[in-house]
Design a protein around this motif. Structure first.
Motif, PDB file in Angstrom:
ATOM      1  N   ILE A 189       0.844  -1.199   0.000  1.00 55.95           N
ATOM      2  CA  ILE A 189       0.000   0.000   0.000  1.00 55.95           C
ATOM      3  C   ILE A 189       0.876   1.246   0.000  1.00 55.95           C
ATOM      4  CG2 ILE A 189      -1.948   1.135   1.134  1.00 55.95           C
ATOM      5  CD1 ILE A 189      -2.392  -1.450   2.706  1.00 55.95           C
ATOM      6  N   ASP A 190       0.484   2.252  -0.769  1.00 53.60           N
ATOM      7  CA  ASP A 190       1.230   3.509  -0.804  1.00 53.60           C
ATOM      8  C   ASP A 190       1.335   4.064   0.614  1.00 53.60           C
ATOM      9  OD1 ASP A 190       2.330   5.988  -1.233  1.00 53.60           O
ATOM     10  OD2 ASP A 190       0.652   6.775  -2.409  1.00 53.60           O
ATOM     11  N   SER A 248      -0.633   7.240   1.925  1.00 55.49           N
ATOM     12  CA  SER A 248      -2.093   7.244   2.001  1.00 55.49           C
ATOM     13  C   SER A 248      -2.464   6.947   3.453  1.00 55.49           C
ATOM     14  CB  SER A 248      -2.694   6.172   1.083  1.00 55.49           C
ATOM     15  OG  SER A 248      -2.327   4.871   1.533  1.00 55.49           O
ATOM     16  N   SER A 301      -4.375   4.539   4.859  1.00 60.93           N
ATOM     17  CA  SER A 301      -4.200   3.136   5.232  1.00 60.93           C
ATOM     18  C   SER A 301      -2.740   2.702   5.100  1.00 60.93           C
ATOM     19  CB  SER A 301      -5.097   2.242   4.374  1.00 60.93           C
ATOM     20  OG  SER A 301      -4.793   2.395   3.002  1.00 60.93           O
ATOM     21  N   GLY A 302      -2.048   3.232   4.083  1.00 60.09           N
ATOM     22  CA  GLY A 302      -0.647   2.880   3.888  1.00 60.09           C
ATOM     23  C   GLY A 302       0.239   3.409   5.000  1.00 60.09           C
TER      24      GLY A 302
END
Length: 232
Positions: free
Chosen positions: A207-208, A211, A213-214
């Motif tokens: 995940i990035d 972001s 969530s990342g």
């Protein structure tokens, strides 16, 4: 606990903060700009709701070393969630935290962390200490970035937080932490403020990290790497 953690240089962290402050993260300002709260002409601006202060002598069961403190209720709730999270990702041979040493700001809206103490082999030990530059220090910094939008490393290594919603903001402090974590915890020695996200992606982080969530996943993984618990 020095023998279980690799020594780090706080100078690297502080220099990283200075370097990262000069970097503009594309889109960060626009994405997080707050809507205008100005009142229409002729109307008084709405009164800001006063924050509720409470007196607490513990955080998530761990006593405050300096005794009871007046602190904003919302900030205390966040600190309780943070310390429970830190403990859940700590080594199994450590007890839950038994004592936290820290200073609450005059308005009750900030907290500066100096030490987290746990019990191991019937002895109380510093699992985190502000004056000790090791992987546990960087891991604890990661855990605070997981729960708070702004985390500052003080000159003596203490970690200062304020109330607010967690998540990626692109601030200089977040970028400085991310670069240092990449280099010291992830082994990505060539990471810098402009390319650390690509390094993390190539390391298998799906995940990035820039972001919401990342960022949560990256800070949790960094906590576990720093406390040597990533294998369970």
């Amino acid at each position: 606990m020095n023998d279980s953690h690799t020594s780090l240089s706080r100078r690297r962290i502080l220099l990283g903060a200075a370097a990262a402050s000069a970097v503009t993260v594309a889109g960060a300002t626009a994405a997080h700009a707050a809507p205008s709260t100005a009142a229409p002409a002729g109307e008084a601006p709405p009164a800001r709701e006063a924050r509720r202060l409470v007196v607490r002598d513990r955080i998530a069961g761990a006593r405050l070393a300096d005794g009871p403190a007046r602190i904003q209720a919302d900030l205390h709730e966040l600190l309780e969630a943070w310390l429970a999270f830190w403990s859940a990702n700590s080594p199994r041979v450590w007890s839950t935290p038994v004592e936290v040493e820290g200073r609450v700001g005059a308005g009750g809206d900030t907290f500066t962390l100096h030490a987290i103490r746990v019990t191991r082999d019937d002895e109380t030990r510093d699992a985190f200490a502000a004056g000790r530059s090791d992987a546990a220090h960087l891991a604890t910094l990661a855990s605070l970035h997981h729960h708070f939008p702004a985390v500052r490393v003080e000159a003596d290594g203490a970690l200062r937080v304020a109330d607010g919603p967690a998540g990626w903001t692109g601030s200089g402090e977040q970028v400085a932490f991310a670069v240092t974590a990449c280099r010291e915890l992830w082994g990505l020695r060539t990471a810098d403020p402009t390319n650390w996200r690509e390094h993390v992606s190539r390391a298998g982080h799906a995940i990035d990290p820039a972001s919401r969530s990342g960022w949560a996943a990256f800070t949790r993984a960094s906590l576990r790497r720093g406390l040597r618990t990533e294998s369970y």
